[in-house]
Design a protein around this motif. Structure first.
Motif, PDB file in Angstrom:
ATOM      1  N   ILE A 121       0.570  -0.832  -0.432  1.00 33.06           N
ATOM      2  CA  ILE A 121       0.056  -0.147  -0.210  1.00 33.06           C
ATOM      3  C   ILE A 121       1.023   1.835   0.269  1.00 33.06           C
ATOM      4  O   ILE A 121       0.463   2.016  -0.343  1.00 33.06           O
ATOM      5  N   VAL A 122       1.619   1.331   0.788  1.00 29.13           N
ATOM      6  CA  VAL A 122       2.601   2.446   1.247  1.00 29.13           C
ATOM      7  C   VAL A 122       3.734   2.869  -0.199  1.00 29.13           C
ATOM      8  O   VAL A 122       3.697   3.506  -1.475  1.00 29.13           O
ATOM      9  N   ALA A 123       3.661   1.400  -1.350  1.00 23.52           N
ATOM     10  CA  ALA A 123       4.285   1.482  -2.374  1.00 23.52           C
ATOM     11  C   ALA A 123       3.581   1.742  -3.548  1.00 23.52           C
ATOM     12  O   ALA A 123       3.773   2.424  -4.015  1.00 23.52           O
ATOM     13  N   SER A 124       2.341   2.086  -3.512  1.00 25.89           N
ATOM     14  CA  SER A 124       1.326   2.836  -4.228  1.00 25.89           C
ATOM     15  C   SER A 124       1.615   3.732  -3.880  1.00 25.89           C
ATOM     16  O   SER A 124       1.217   4.708  -4.779  1.00 25.89           O
ATOM     17  N   LEU A 125       1.108   4.765  -3.183  1.00 22.77           N
ATOM     18  CA  LEU A 125       1.316   6.102  -2.820  1.00 22.77           C
ATOM     19  C   LEU A 125       2.646   6.348  -2.665  1.00 22.77           C
ATOM     20  O   LEU A 125       2.680   7.590  -4.548  1.00 22.77           O
ATOM     21  N   LEU A 136      11.218  -1.279  -0.294  1.00 20.38           N
ATOM     22  CA  LEU A 136      10.843  -0.503   1.197  1.00 20.38           C
ATOM     23  C   LEU A 136      10.112  -1.963   2.087  1.00 20.38           C
ATOM     24  O   LEU A 136      10.977  -2.310   3.498  1.00 20.38           O
ATOM     25  N   GLU A 137      10.728  -3.338   1.535  1.00 23.60           N
ATOM     26  CA  GLU A 137      10.956  -4.779   2.244  1.00 23.60           C
ATOM     27  C   GLU A 137      12.204  -4.336   2.620  1.00 23.60           C
ATOM     28  O   GLU A 137      12.458  -5.053   4.136  1.00 23.60           O
ATOM     29  N   ILE A 138      13.392  -4.309   1.972  1.00 22.21           N
ATOM     30  CA  ILE A 138      14.593  -4.404   1.890  1.00 22.21           C
ATOM     31  C   ILE A 138      14.759  -3.239   3.437  1.00 22.21           C
ATOM     32  O   ILE A 138      15.659  -3.869   4.441  1.00 22.21           O
ATOM     33  N   ALA A 139      13.967  -2.185   2.942  1.00 23.21           N
ATOM     34  CA  ALA A 139      14.038  -0.986   4.173  1.00 23.21           C
ATOM     35  C   ALA A 139      13.417  -1.645   5.309  1.00 23.21           C
ATOM     36  O   ALA A 139      14.448  -1.175   6.076  1.00 23.21           O
ATOM     37  N   ASP A 140      12.583  -2.331   5.473  1.00 20.26           N
ATOM     38  CA  ASP A 140      11.371  -2.376   6.756  1.00 20.26           C
ATOM     39  C   ASP A 140      12.589  -3.075   7.364  1.00 20.26           C
ATOM     40  O   ASP A 140      12.179  -3.418   8.911  1.00 20.26           O
ATOM     41  N   ALA A 141      13.286  -4.662   6.196  1.00 21.69           N
ATOM     42  CA  ALA A 141      14.168  -5.012   7.320  1.00 21.69           C
ATOM     43  C   ALA A 141      14.982  -4.615   7.547  1.00 21.69           C
ATOM     44  O   ALA A 141      15.788  -4.786   9.075  1.00 21.69           O
ATOM     45  N   LEU A 142      16.030  -3.850   7.307  1.00 17.58           N
ATOM     46  CA  LEU A 142      17.050  -2.499   8.179  1.00 17.58           C
ATOM     47  C   LEU A 142      16.866  -1.943   9.624  1.00 17.58           C
ATOM     48  O   LEU A 142      17.474  -2.107   9.739  1.00 17.58           O
ATOM     49  N   LEU A 143      15.835  -1.133   9.200  1.00 15.20           N
ATOM     50  CA  LEU A 143      15.621  -0.241   9.680  1.00 15.20           C
ATOM     51  C   LEU A 143      14.905  -1.171  11.063  1.00 15.20           C
ATOM     52  O   LEU A 143      14.982  -1.353  12.712  1.00 15.20           O
ATOM     53  N   ALA A 144      13.756  -2.578  10.975  1.00  9.90           N
ATOM     54  CA  ALA A 144      13.888  -3.637  12.178  1.00  9.90           C
ATOM     55  C   ALA A 144      14.781  -4.105  12.991  1.00  9.90           C
ATOM     56  O   ALA A 144      15.107  -4.125  14.191  1.00  9.90           O
ATOM     57  N   ARG A 145      16.155  -4.180  12.772  1.00 10.52           N
ATOM     58  CA  ARG A 145      17.670  -4.607  13.049  1.00 10.52           C
ATOM     59  C   ARG A 145      18.147  -3.462  13.480  1.00 10.52           C
ATOM     60  O   ARG A 145      18.584  -3.421  14.839  1.00 10.52           O
ATOM     61  N   ALA A 146      17.553  -2.122  12.938  1.00 11.11           N
ATOM     62  CA  ALA A 146      18.192  -0.630  13.062  1.00 11.11           C
ATOM     63  C   ALA A 146      17.440  -0.482  14.989  1.00 11.11           C
ATOM     64  O   ALA A 146      18.099   0.211  15.985  1.00 11.11           O
ATOM     65  N   PHE A 147      16.146  -1.003  14.735  1.00 10.33           N
ATOM     66  CA  PHE A 147      15.847  -0.812  16.696  1.00 10.33           C
ATOM     67  C   PHE A 147      15.141  -1.415  17.660  1.00 10.33           C
ATOM     68  O   PHE A 147      14.872  -1.759  17.978  1.00 10.33           O
ATOM     69  N   ALA A 148      16.256  -3.187  17.071  1.00 14.85           N
ATOM     70  CA  ALA A 148      15.676  -4.920  17.637  1.00 14.85           C
ATOM     71  C   ALA A 148      16.109  -4.189  18.923  1.00 14.85           C
ATOM     72  O   ALA A 148      15.969  -4.912  19.813  1.00 14.85           O
TER      73      ALA A 148
END
Length: 215
Positions: free
Chosen positions: A147-151, A176-188
């Protein structure tokens, strides 16, 4: 950023319009988010939601049949808030390039990781196992990142002359999936976020897309 169940959207859409009922629903979701922020989504129970909200368990069950419904509804709210106020700079900001548009989305996601209770663990619900809820592929709908990709694609098409096609939407979702995985690690392990991983989320997403689009 992840999958949103139609059941969650229906729960939110079908809520009574009375202000009191809407406020109670918001309070329950706020309570769930606070608990998730402390212990993660895996251990959340409806009893914990009731206790944190200062409500009866019956009140919780009035809105949510089980803990999965709570998680799905909170995921739906996360997505609604992110695509609304979270992406104001994308839809209304002065963007110099398409890469700035992508960076804006990643910055917005990082801001939500920092500021939104429970978002660090739950995000858009991509980590919820809904396979046993008998949601068919036809009914499951797009993922939150989709949905975010569509916007994002609309902005790239309208402001930076990208060509509208399925490849664009697919590649944006991949980024966005790649970025999401890296952000999840950043805030883990750090609620303020490991800046090295956040920077790499930007770099890797842009590098991936630059392999397909120039300028």
């Amino acid at each position: 950023m992840g999958q949103i169940s139609p059941a969650a959207s229906t729960l939110l859409r079908n809520e009574p319009v009375q202000a009191r009922s809407t406020a109670r629903l918001s309070a329950l979701l706020d309570a769930a988010a606070e608990v998730i922020d402390q212990i993660g989504y895996e251990r959340l129970t409806t009893a914990m939601v009731a206790e944190r909200a200062g409500a009866s368990i019956g009140t919780v069950y009035r809105y949510f049949p089980d803990r999965i419904a709570v998680l799905q509804s909170l995921s739906a709210r996360n997505l609604a808030q992110f695509t609304g106020r979270g992406l104001v700079d994308l839809t209304e900001g002065d963007l110099a390039s398409w890469t700035a548009a992508v960076d804006t989305v990643i910055d917005a996601a990082a801001a939500f990781f920092r500021s939104e209770p429970g978002f660090r663990s739950l995000r858009f619900g991509d980590i919820i196992d809904v396979r046993n809820r008998e949601i068919s592929a036809a009914d499951s709908g797009p993922t939150g990142n989709g949905i975010v990709a569509s916007l994002l694609s609309r902005v790239l098409i309208e402001r930076f002359s990208f060509t509208e096609n399925e490849d664009l939407l697919f590649r944006l979702e991949v980024a966005l999936e790649i970025a999401d995985a890296l952000l999840a690690r950043a805030f883990a392990f750090d609620k303020s976020g490991d800046e090295r991983f956040i920077a790499e989320a930007h770099t890797v997403a842009i590098d991936y897309l630059s392999g397909h689009y120039s300028g």
